[in-house]
Write an enzyme that holds these catalytic residues in place. Structure first.
Site, PDB file in Angstrom:
ATOM      1  N   HIS A   1       0.807  -1.158  -0.054  1.00  0.00           N
ATOM      2  CA  HIS A   1       0.018   0.080  -0.061  1.00  0.00           C
ATOM      3  C   HIS A   1       0.799   1.311  -0.004  1.00  0.00           C
ATOM      4  O   HIS A   1       0.425   2.018  -1.012  1.00  0.00           O
ATOM      5  CB  HIS A   1      -0.759   0.068   1.049  1.00  0.00           C
ATOM      6  CG  HIS A   1      -1.645   1.133   1.148  1.00  0.00           C
ATOM      7  ND1 HIS A   1      -3.247   0.712   0.659  1.00  0.00           N
ATOM      8  CD2 HIS A   1      -2.037   2.197   1.389  1.00  0.00           C
ATOM      9  CE1 HIS A   1      -3.858   1.978   0.962  1.00  0.00           C
ATOM     10  NE2 HIS A   1      -3.238   3.041   1.230  1.00  0.00           N
TER      11      HIS A   1
ATOM     12  N   TYR B   1       4.195   0.656  -3.069  1.00  0.00           N
ATOM     13  CA  TYR B   1       3.856   0.327  -4.406  1.00  0.00           C
ATOM     14  C   TYR B   1       5.040  -0.539  -5.157  1.00  0.00           C
ATOM     15  O   TYR B   1       5.342  -0.323  -6.194  1.00  0.00           O
ATOM     16  CB  TYR B   1       4.047   1.640  -5.459  1.00  0.00           C
ATOM     17  CG  TYR B   1       2.644   2.349  -5.150  1.00  0.00           C
ATOM     18  CD1 TYR B   1       1.546   2.013  -5.736  1.00  0.00           C
ATOM     19  CD2 TYR B   1       2.979   3.416  -3.968  1.00  0.00           C
ATOM     20  CE1 TYR B   1       0.399   3.356  -5.511  1.00  0.00           C
ATOM     21  CE2 TYR B   1       1.738   4.268  -3.541  1.00  0.00           C
ATOM     22  CZ  TYR B   1       0.456   3.901  -4.453  1.00  0.00           C
ATOM     23  OH  TYR B   1      -0.619   4.981  -3.945  1.00  0.00           O
TER      24      TYR B   1
ATOM     25  N   HIS C   1     -10.795   1.760  -0.877  1.00  0.00           N
ATOM     26  CA  HIS C   1     -11.070   1.679   0.449  1.00  0.00           C
ATOM     27  C   HIS C   1     -11.878   0.019   0.538  1.00  0.00           C
ATOM     28  O   HIS C   1     -12.672  -0.172   0.811  1.00  0.00           O
ATOM     29  CB  HIS C   1     -11.866   2.348   1.304  1.00  0.00           C
ATOM     30  CG  HIS C   1     -11.025   2.879   2.468  1.00  0.00           C
ATOM     31  ND1 HIS C   1     -11.419   3.398   3.593  1.00  0.00           N
ATOM     32  CD2 HIS C   1      -9.510   3.099   2.355  1.00  0.00           C
ATOM     33  CE1 HIS C   1     -10.464   3.688   4.478  1.00  0.00           C
ATOM     34  NE2 HIS C   1      -9.387   3.633   3.922  1.00  0.00           N
TER      35      HIS C   1
ATOM     36  N   ASP D   1      -6.361  14.151   1.270  1.00  0.00           N
ATOM     37  CA  ASP D   1      -5.338  14.332   0.166  1.00  0.00           C
ATOM     38  C   ASP D   1      -5.385  15.661  -0.546  1.00  0.00           C
ATOM     39  O   ASP D   1      -4.344  16.226  -1.124  1.00  0.00           O
ATOM     40  CB  ASP D   1      -5.100  13.299  -0.544  1.00  0.00           C
ATOM     41  CG  ASP D   1      -4.705  11.822   0.001  1.00  0.00           C
ATOM     42  OD1 ASP D   1      -3.797  11.988   0.890  1.00  0.00           O
ATOM     43  OD2 ASP D   1      -4.910  10.683  -0.416  1.00  0.00           O
TER      44      ASP D   1
ATOM     45  N   GLU E   1      -3.882   3.975  12.710  1.00  0.00           N
ATOM     46  CA  GLU E   1      -4.430   4.484  11.388  1.00  0.00           C
ATOM     47  C   GLU E   1      -5.851   5.205  12.120  1.00  0.00           C
ATOM     48  O   GLU E   1      -6.739   5.405  11.258  1.00  0.00           O
ATOM     49  CB  GLU E   1      -4.819   3.385  10.314  1.00  0.00           C
ATOM     50  CG  GLU E   1      -3.464   2.832   9.697  1.00  0.00           C
ATOM     51  CD  GLU E   1      -3.652   2.057   8.506  1.00  0.00           C
ATOM     52  OE1 GLU E   1      -4.764   1.854   8.322  1.00  0.00           O
ATOM     53  OE2 GLU E   1      -2.512   1.842   7.994  1.00  0.00           O
TER      54      GLU E   1
END
Ligand code: ADP
Ligand code: MG
Lengths: 85, 230, 760, 85
Positions: C57, C60, C103, C125, C320
């Site tokens: 995640h 990459y 998600h 973001d 998280e």
């Protein structure tokens, strides 16, 4: 000061349409719970509060319900339990 | 004329109301911060849409205790015009400025669409620029819009001409009551006894520009301008 | 050269064993690489940090080498891949930031919260680039609605997306939903956010300036979403294990406050950088900001505000918890930062600083618990290029001659077939979905969901944005390269139908396990195909997201490279609707039917066949089609435009008749010009490069089209609401009332969703 | 068959963020209830169900909770009471 856990039930006032209760009842029927007659959905609020004694904890939670937790126009409330914690 | 628009934490139509007043109507608007006791000499107060305090517990329940609301309540009691839109309607009910309550939509789902409203009383501070019985198209977007009050209250509202808007446009008949959220008697907007507070679930501030599909909501703002500026 | 420090193991942390390393998902080679970087064994905290940063995640590792093939440049691209979001200039000093994020796995476990937190993450973001979010889109895939569990997932995801975006006050204006058994058990939930800013407000998440404080902002840190494994240690007892929730809960209320506060912070000039604490939380946000700035940083975990007591550095670094941001402020302006954040009732704490020494150092009070040299934590992560082999079974399916599949007896009435297709949940109206989204808040939505692309005006200018997400996973499954090309072309066509010039894309690569050669083949080919189409259409890739390991017991999901396209409409007068607008307008078909039937919704829905080659999609022709369409639109001769996609021409025509439920139109159409082709291919084949246009000056439209080498012809006329849809072909004529069309198209999903759901 | 009224409490699972509870606690503080330590908001569901006996009523309600009423990932439930009605 002691810590108390006060549980409050807030329920839609009788006579006011409770679409949530009805929808849940319908869904239960579809899932095969044919014996369900009726469902009502309310709120269950747990308040952890410091107070001198049980009575004080209950009184102060009652006041919270009157001022904020319940809507006097559409809801009823009830102090379900007060436990020392 | 100066419109004061209250920003509560997580208001999200405050800016849209501002644009409607400034661009749509061509009047002045200022934002009022929820923590301050300052209405900045506004002539009219708008309680805008959004999700004040996340609408946690009940829509509008927490916002009504914001510092600025004490001033708004006092302003309304003195006869100052207050327009509560969507979340603002919910807050006004919770604050006791308007009767009744707004409960979870009967469908239990958030609903966003453009609805038809019939102007039930065109004599109010907020509707005098419409014809009585006029049908206007205005967007709604809410999860808790089911107007609920006791039968006595509803009877009284009707007798006193305080139902400002009704949802209409049933599948068979454009004039038929048809409530998208389960509101009692298809009520979309009500005024208080003194006539200076209007609460409505539909968003007139989203209907001020034909490019976006309707300018029918402008009449609410023009009505206020006509009365207050006069 | 930095000296390699020794870091003492933290009392209470478990010893580093091969089993623990394996539980952290590190291979033996990755462990060796780590030891070589540190010149010693990692501590437990370091192992956690690396396992997060080297996870698929964050790193990459299976896709990065492939992504290098994508075109990323254009004069108007201000920020390409590598930042929180891509940014393009749209003129007048304005810029658009946009990005898509998946998600999928959280939504499979808890659809409501999984989808909601996905929306939250992508919003952050975008606003951390300095842009105010103005629109949300999504792209969803589920198994069959016949399953009560799928209905539960679908209902929960839609409600989660709606509740979150509605509360923050960003309109959700477009998207797509498809249903196919391949997604059973592994739904895809991709959310895209588009934001607007002044070019000079662009801020990059680059840590700079020795001595600048690092500040944690927003929600307190809890034990949510800490991946790690189930190891026993004093601190991570069974009890704390139980306290570690499997899902994160979103709080859109806090998000709205963060949004306003962040934009105010950025505008104040008091900060250097800001980034969401997303996947791998504090660890990845701090390490990435440091690496981009090539600076050292120090963080003290005891300074991080926590929700629960007794959290270890490991837990704090890897949590998280949602709605948190990391800010690098300018030294001396902390008070200003603090003032803005407290205005919005947000928790803040200085938790570290940018340092001169080139290290990434984490302390717990005075004790160093993790230390990495320079930025190698980020830059040294491994990459892989696994074997790629196409699955022979899929190649066989593609080669199958589907034209020989016999028609069903019911198909003798093509109206029956059309009805079946319109009521296929993949094609049917998604009003049930987007009625739950606030599509009109912010009062810029000129065209909301329901047609092709959504259109959002840019206030203060005469321009608007056209936005759409697209991908047909079945095409990509049967031919990854072509399927990905089609996804880009379809998104571009949708944008052009609304009057928009396609500008740039973001993308979400949803694939299975890349270590399976056939999956890696799909991934490689799809990335190449996407790149080729983007080059041909002049729409660079400004960012995206990779979600791998989307598998269910039956194998990988269809490879689904979702494209999020942004286009610009140069003048508000060019905004074009999809539905028929006016009786008597001529219906012009740009492009032509073919005999192709492969990979179609027709075969899947009517014959339960997934086979054949997807329709050809010559990229130069697609580009010419878009140019022709835009020239016709800007010449003012187009009243409506709708592209042909799933279900082919008959479905597109039917949609034009009834998609606007308040203003339906009939139509009389004659397709007998193509009578030599099989009738079902003309009606339901999915030949690419076609658009249904209406006009009162069809000759002009045709002349413009021919000028671009695009075949065009008048195929019929729009009728009133009392007329049916009537289509003549070589064979049996198709006639169907608007009421039947309306019922099939608009009621299919509400009907399916009125049946019971089950969470188990 | 007898009719029973079963009351169920559904509460957010411990350790999971409860933004609603936190916001209500903050609001209560602002209203002057300084002694409030924590608040959790859950649901109070009343199910009227026909069953052979109390035990059967309880068992069937428990199954309803598992299948529909409570979210298995984020919520805990508890049968608060079963009363003949
Ligand atoms: N999940 C969703 N959210 C918002 N809008 C959606 C969603 N799914 C579909 N829509 C809208 O429904 C319409 C039809 O979608 P789609 O079938 O994907 O169109 P197309 O075939 O043109 O790509 C579009 O306007 C699209 O934006
Ligand atoms: Mg389309």
């Amino acid at each position: 000061m002691n810590r108390y856990r006060v549980a409050v039930h807030i329920t839609p006032r009788r006579g006011i349409l409770d679409p949530q209760g009805r929808t849940v009842a319908d869904a239960l029927h579809t899932l095969g719970f044919a014996a369900v007659r009726d469902v009502h959905v309310g709120r269950h609020i747990i308040v952890d509060v410091d107070a001198a004694d049980r009575g004080a904890a209950e009184r102060s939670t009652r006041e919270m319900c009157e001022r904020l937790l319940a809507n006097p126009v559409t809801e009823d409330f009830e102090i379900a339990s007060v436990e020392a914690s | 004329m100066k419109f004061g628009i209250v920003t509560f934490p997580a208001s999200n139509c405050d800016y849209d109301a501002y644009q409607a007043v400034v661009e749509g109507l061509g009047e002045d608007a200022v934002f009022l911060w929820h923590k301050e006791h300052d209405l900045k000499q506004s002539d009219v107060i708008i309680l805008p849409g959004g999700f004040s305090y996340g609408d946690y517990l009940r829509a509008g329940a927490i916002a009504r205790f914001s510092p600025v609301m004490q001033d708004v309540i006092a302003f309304a009691k003195r006869g100052g015009p207050v327009l509560g839109i969507c979340n603002g309607f919910q807050i006004a009910c919770e604050a006791g400025l308007l009767p009744g309550a707004l409960l979870r939509n009967a469908s239990l789902k958030f609903v966003c669409e453009t609805v038809q409203l019939r102007v039930e009383n065109s004599d109010t501070l907020f509707t005098n620029r419409y014809e009585r019985g006029a049908i206007i198209r205005v967007p709604i977007a809410h999860g808790d819009g089911r107007y609920t009050a006791s039968d006595e209250t509803l009877d009284r509202l009707e007798q006193e001409g305080r139902v400002a808007f009704r949802y209409v446009g049933g599948p068979a008949d454009a004039d038929e009551w048809w409530s998208p959220n389960g509101s009692m008697r298809a009520i979309g907007g009500v005024v208080n006894e003194a006539g200076n507070v209007l609460g409505l679930m539909p968003h007139p501030e989203r209907a001020v520009d034909p490019l976006l599909g309707s300018a029918d909501g402008l009449g609410v703002f023009e009505s206020m301008l006509a009365r207050v500026a006069a | 050269m930095p000296t390699h420090t020794t870091v003492e193991p933290r009392p209470g942390d478990p010893a580093i064993t091969p089993a623990l390393i394996a539980e952290h998902g590190l291979t033996a080679e990755e462990h060796d690489r780590l030891v070589a970087m540190l010149c010693r064994e990692p501590t437990f905290t370091e192992l956690g940090i690396v396992s997060a940063l080297w996870s698929e995640h964050c790193s990459y590792k299976h896709s990065r080498p492939l992504l290098r093939n994508l075109p990323t440049k254009a004069p108007y691209v201000l920020q390409g891949p590598g930042e929180n979001a891509g940014v393009i200039s749209i003129g007048d000093g304005l810029a658009v930031a946009f990005k898509i994020e998946s998600h999928n796995h959280p939504s499979a476990v808890e659809p409501y919260q999984g989808a909601a937190t996905g929306v939250g993450g992508i919003l952050r973001d975008v606003f951390t680039m300095g842009a105010r979010p103005i629109a949300m889109l999504n792209s969803l895939r589920f198994g069959s609605l016949e399953s009560p569990r799928v209905r539960y997932l679908f209902g929960g995801v839609v409600k989660g997306i709606g509740d979150y975006g509605n509360c923050v006050g960003i309109p959700t204006v477009a998207g797509e939903v498809a249903f196919d058994p391949s997604y059973e058990g592994n739904p895809l939930v991709n959310a895209m956010c588009v934001g607007l800013m002044h070019e000079n407000e662009l801020i990059r998440a680059v840590a700079q300036g020795v001595g600048n404080p690092i500040i944690a902002v927003g929600a307190r840190t809890g034990r949510d979403g800490i991946h790690g494994a189930s190891f026993a240690s004093e601190d991570l007892s069974a009890q704390s294990e139980a306290k570690r929730p499997r899902v994160q809960v979103g709080d859109p209320f806090t998000e709205k406050l963060l949004l306003e506060a962040s934009l105010e912070l950025i505008r104040s000039g008091a900060i250097v950088a800001i980034q969401d604490m997303g996947a791998a939380g504090l660890t990845s946000s701090s390490a990435e900001m440091a690496a981009r700035g090539d600076v050292g940083i120090r963080i003290d975990t005891t300074l991080v505000p926590t929700r629960e007591s007794g959290m270890t550095p490991y837990e704090i670094l890897l949590s998280e918890s949602q709605e948190r941001m990391l800010v690098v402020a300018k030294r001396g302006r902390e008070a200003e930062v603090e003032r803005i954040l407290s205005k919005w009732d947000l928790t803040t704490a200085v938790i570290g600083e940018v340092i001169a020494e080139p290290v990434y150092r984490v302390t717990e009070g005075e004790r160093v618990v993790a230390e990495f040299p320079g930025t190698r934590l980020v830059t040294d992560c491994p990459t892989y290029t696994p074997d790629a082999v196409e699955s022979a079974a899929v190649a066989g399916l593609r080669l199958r001659d589907v034209s020989r599949i016999a028609e069903r007896p019911e198909e003798r009435d093509p109206a029956w077939t059309l009805e079946q297709l319109l009521s296929s949940p993949t094609i049917a109206s998604k009003t049930w979905v987007y009625r739950q989204y606030d599509t009109t808040v912010r009062t810029n939505t000129v065209i909301g969901p329901g047609g092709d692309a959504a259109v959002v005006r840019v206030r203060g200018t005469d321009r608007a944005l056209a936005l759409k997400t697209d991908c047909n996973g079945r095409y990509v499954y049967l031919d990854p390269r072509l399927g990905a090309q089609i996804a880009v072309c379809e998104a571009a066509r949708n944008v052009a139908c609304a009057g928009g010039r396609p500008m740039a894309i973001t993308n979400n690569l949803n694939f299975g396990n890349p270590r399976k050669p056939d999956v890696y083949y799909q991934l490689r080919e799809a990335v190449l195909g996407m790149g080729e189409a983007c080059t041909a259409l002049g729409t660079p890739v400004t960012g995206g997201n990779v979600s791998l390991y989307n598998e269910n017991p039956g194998g990988a999901v269809y490879p689904t490279p979702v494209i999020g396209m942004v286009g610009v409409i140069d003048s508000l007068v060019h905004i074009t609707a999809s539905a028929f607008q006016q009786e008597r307008d001529a219906i012009v078909l740009l492009g032509e039917p073919t005999a192709e039937l492969g990979a179609s919704e027709y075969l899947a829905r009517i014959h339960d066949v997934v086979a054949g080659a997807p329709p050809a999609c010559p990229l130069d022709r697609e580009r010419a089609l878009i140019d022709a369409l835009l020239e016709a639109i800007t010449s003012g001769v187009v009243r409506s435009a709708h592209d042909c996609s799933d279900g082919g021409l008959a479905v597109a025509l039917a949609e034009c008749c009834i998609m606007d439920r308040g203003a339906p139109h009939g139509a009389h159409v004659d397709l007998s010009a193509w009578r030599t082709l099989p009738q079902r291919a003309v009606l339901f084949g999915e030949a690419q490069g076609r658009v249904v246009v209406t006009s009162d000056s069809p000759d002009t439209v045709i002349t413009i089209a021919k000028g671009h080498g695009i075949p065009a012809r008048v195929v019929g006329h729009v009728r009133g609401a009392g007329s049916p849809l009537h289509i003549t072909t070589g064979g049996a004529p198709l006639e169907i009332s608007l009421a039947r069309l309306d019922d099939a198209y608009h009621e299919a999903i509400p009907r399916a969703m009125s049946r019971a759901v089950a969470s188990q």
